[in-house]
Scaffold this motif. Structure first.
Motif, PDB file in Angstrom:
ATOM      1  N   LEU A 123       0.818  -1.214   0.000  1.00 26.78           N
ATOM      2  CA  LEU A 123       0.000   0.000   0.000  1.00 26.78           C
ATOM      3  C   LEU A 123       0.848   1.259   0.000  1.00 26.78           C
ATOM      4  N   THR A 124       2.016   1.215   0.622  1.00 30.80           N
ATOM      5  CA  THR A 124       2.919   2.365   0.598  1.00 30.80           C
ATOM      6  C   THR A 124       3.313   2.713  -0.834  1.00 30.80           C
ATOM      7  N   ARG A 125       3.457   1.682  -1.663  1.00 28.41           N
ATOM      8  CA  ARG A 125       3.774   1.927  -3.082  1.00 28.41           C
ATOM      9  C   ARG A 125       2.543   2.352  -3.881  1.00 28.41           C
ATOM     10  N   GLN A 126       1.363   1.853  -3.503  1.00 32.22           N
ATOM     11  CA  GLN A 126       0.175   2.037  -4.331  1.00 32.22           C
ATOM     12  C   GLN A 126      -0.676   3.255  -3.961  1.00 32.22           C
ATOM     13  N   ILE A 127      -0.798   3.521  -2.681  1.00 30.53           N
ATOM     14  CA  ILE A 127      -1.694   4.596  -2.234  1.00 30.53           C
ATOM     15  C   ILE A 127      -1.108   5.961  -2.599  1.00 30.53           C
ATOM     16  N   GLN A 128      -1.923   6.800  -3.227  1.00 31.35           N
ATOM     17  CA  GLN A 128      -1.459   8.107  -3.685  1.00 31.35           C
ATOM     18  C   GLN A 128      -2.096   9.276  -2.944  1.00 31.35           C
ATOM     19  N   HIS A 129      -3.293   9.082  -2.401  1.00 31.39           N
ATOM     20  CA  HIS A 129      -4.020  10.202  -1.810  1.00 31.39           C
ATOM     21  C   HIS A 129      -4.353  10.006  -0.331  1.00 31.39           C
ATOM     22  N   ALA A 130      -4.687   8.806   0.074  1.00 35.35           N
ATOM     23  CA  ALA A 130      -5.020   8.540   1.477  1.00 35.35           C
ATOM     24  C   ALA A 130      -3.762   8.626   2.339  1.00 35.35           C
ATOM     25  N   THR A 131      -3.957   8.787   3.629  1.00 34.14           N
ATOM     26  CA  THR A 131      -2.851   8.840   4.576  1.00 34.14           C
ATOM     27  C   THR A 131      -2.722   7.496   5.281  1.00 34.14           C
ATOM     28  N   ILE A 132      -1.540   6.886   5.217  1.00 29.08           N
ATOM     29  CA  ILE A 132      -1.307   5.596   5.866  1.00 29.08           C
ATOM     30  C   ILE A 132      -0.810   5.829   7.289  1.00 29.08           C
ATOM     31  N   GLU A 133      -1.471   5.166   8.238  1.00 33.08           N
ATOM     32  CA  GLU A 133      -1.078   5.215   9.642  1.00 33.08           C
ATOM     33  C   GLU A 133      -0.785   3.788  10.085  1.00 33.08           C
ATOM     34  N   ARG A 134       0.286   3.601  10.856  1.00 34.45           N
ATOM     35  CA  ARG A 134       0.769   2.245  11.144  1.00 34.45           C
ATOM     36  C   ARG A 134       0.520   1.805  12.579  1.00 34.45           C
ATOM     37  N   ALA A 135      -0.140   0.648  12.712  1.00 32.71           N
ATOM     38  CA  ALA A 135      -0.282  -0.011  14.004  1.00 32.71           C
ATOM     39  C   ALA A 135       1.027  -0.741  14.301  1.00 32.71           C
ATOM     40  N   PRO A 136       1.342  -1.007  15.579  1.00 31.66           N
ATOM     41  CA  PRO A 136       2.611  -1.671  15.902  1.00 31.66           C
ATOM     42  C   PRO A 136       2.794  -3.030  15.221  1.00 31.66           C
ATOM     43  N   THR A 137       1.709  -3.811  15.129  1.00 36.67           N
ATOM     44  CA  THR A 137       1.761  -5.128  14.502  1.00 36.67           C
ATOM     45  C   THR A 137       0.459  -5.376  13.746  1.00 36.67           C
ATOM     46  N   SER A 138       0.447  -6.401  12.910  1.00 41.38           N
ATOM     47  CA  SER A 138      -0.778  -6.731  12.173  1.00 41.38           C
ATOM     48  C   SER A 138      -1.955  -7.106  13.077  1.00 41.38           C
ATOM     49  N   PRO A 139      -1.750  -7.921  14.131  1.00 42.80           N
ATOM     50  CA  PRO A 139      -2.888  -8.268  14.990  1.00 42.80           C
ATOM     51  C   PRO A 139      -3.513  -7.084  15.728  1.00 42.80           C
ATOM     52  N   THR A 140      -2.798  -5.953  15.816  1.00 46.83           N
ATOM     53  CA  THR A 140      -3.344  -4.795  16.521  1.00 46.83           C
ATOM     54  C   THR A 140      -3.944  -3.752  15.583  1.00 46.83           C
ATOM     55  N   VAL A 141      -4.096  -4.085  14.308  1.00 48.68           N
ATOM     56  CA  VAL A 141      -4.601  -3.112  13.329  1.00 48.68           C
ATOM     57  C   VAL A 141      -6.001  -2.625  13.680  1.00 48.68           C
ATOM     58  N   VAL A 142      -6.915  -3.537  13.944  1.00 48.35           N
ATOM     59  CA  VAL A 142      -8.303  -3.121  14.198  1.00 48.35           C
ATOM     60  C   VAL A 142      -8.398  -2.342  15.508  1.00 48.35           C
ATOM     61  N   GLU A 143      -7.685  -2.796  16.516  1.00 47.16           N
ATOM     62  CA  GLU A 143      -7.653  -2.078  17.786  1.00 47.16           C
ATOM     63  C   GLU A 143      -7.160  -0.637  17.588  1.00 47.16           C
ATOM     64  N   THR A 144      -6.078  -0.484  16.823  1.00 52.28           N
ATOM     65  CA  THR A 144      -5.529   0.850  16.560  1.00 52.28           C
ATOM     66  C   THR A 144      -6.495   1.682  15.718  1.00 52.28           C
ATOM     67  N   PHE A 145      -7.078   1.075  14.717  1.00 51.33           N
ATOM     68  CA  PHE A 145      -8.070   1.722  13.851  1.00 51.33           C
ATOM     69  C   PHE A 145      -9.225   2.297  14.674  1.00 51.33           C
ATOM     70  N   LEU A 146      -9.702   1.522  15.648  1.00 52.03           N
ATOM     71  CA  LEU A 146     -10.807   1.987  16.488  1.00 52.03           C
ATOM     72  C   LEU A 146     -10.355   3.071  17.466  1.00 52.03           C
ATOM     73  N   GLU A 147      -9.194   2.880  18.073  1.00 51.88           N
ATOM     74  CA  GLU A 147      -8.706   3.834  19.068  1.00 51.88           C
ATOM     75  C   GLU A 147      -8.397   5.204  18.465  1.00 51.88           C
ATOM     76  N   THR A 148      -7.895   5.193  17.231  1.00 54.30           N
ATOM     77  CA  THR A 148      -7.497   6.455  16.597  1.00 54.30           C
ATOM     78  C   THR A 148      -8.596   7.051  15.719  1.00 54.30           C
ATOM     79  N   HIS A 149      -9.734   6.354  15.633  1.00 53.61           N
ATOM     80  CA  HIS A 149     -10.870   6.813  14.822  1.00 53.61           C
ATOM     81  C   HIS A 149     -10.480   6.988  13.352  1.00 53.61           C
ATOM     82  N   ALA A 150      -9.647   6.071  12.871  1.00 51.33           N
ATOM     83  CA  ALA A 150      -9.273   6.091  11.450  1.00 51.33           C
ATOM     84  C   ALA A 150     -10.465   5.663  10.602  1.00 51.33           C
ATOM     85  N   ASP A 151     -10.340   5.803   9.294  1.00 50.03           N
ATOM     86  CA  ASP A 151     -11.456   5.513   8.391  1.00 50.03           C
ATOM     87  C   ASP A 151     -11.490   4.068   7.911  1.00 50.03           C
TER      88      ASP A 151
END
Length: 199
Positions: A91-119
């Protein structure tokens, strides 16, 4: 199985993220590793052909405006990914307009997504489906954004013979049904055995 065939002892090293596993092989802390093929990782690591194919999907909230893949890469969209994962690199190579935000690990992606109110949260389909089932008000977009090619890798410093041997090993365990049997034995759903390597 590989260690048995080489007649060497086996020590298993477990890392909390794919990025750390890759780094361990690059640094010589491990001889071989299991992770996704990616051109950004190929400078120091020689990959086999994939042995299984895993799908990368997007997860959003039920009331979200996002309904298809094209909706994600838009200005103002905040996209959560697992740091150093295969889909982070992709996605770092492909995404051109959205902002990528990184969770510490893959298993924590949804938790981070909810905590930070990402889209949007990006991840492996099985993990996202598991999280969506456990938490109310979440849904997956209707199609995958990538196919993740899970492979074995060896540091290029081990030489060409090691690369060839590992590649041949992976082709043998695909062809003799070991991979399919292991997926069934451990009830791993949502992945497919990769096709044989093209000559």
């Amino acid at each position: 199985m590989l260690a048995d065939q080489l007649r060497v002892s086996l020590q298993l090293l477990v890392f909390e993220s794919a990025g750390k596993a890759v780094a361990a092989v690059e640094a010589g802390q491990a001889d071989v590793g299991f992770f996704a093929r990616d051109p950004d990782r190929a400078a120091l690591i020689a990959f086999t052909a994939p042995y299984v194919l895993i799908e990368g999907w997007y997860l959003v909230r039920e009331g979200s405006r996002f309904s298809k893949l094209e909706d994600v890469d838009t200005t103002g969209t905040r996209l959560t990914v697992g740091k150093g994962s295969a889909y982070d690199l992709f996605l770092t190579r492909q995404i051109q307009h959205a902002t990528i935000e990184r969770a510490p690990t893959s298993p924590t992606v949804v938790e981070t997504f909810l905590e930070t109110h990402a889209d949007v949260a990006a991840g492996v389909r099985q993990q996202l489906e598991k999280d969506a089932a456990a938490l109310a008000g979440l849904r997956l977009l209707p199609e995958r954004f990538m196919v993740i090619e899970q492979a074995m890798g060896v540091a290029r410093s081990h030489g060409y013979a090691a690369e060839v041997h590992l590649s041949d090993f992976v082709e043998r365990v695909k062809a003799n049904g070991f991979i399919a049997e292991a997926l069934g034995k451990h009830a791993v759903a949502g992945v497919t055995v990769a096709p044989a390597r093209k000559s």
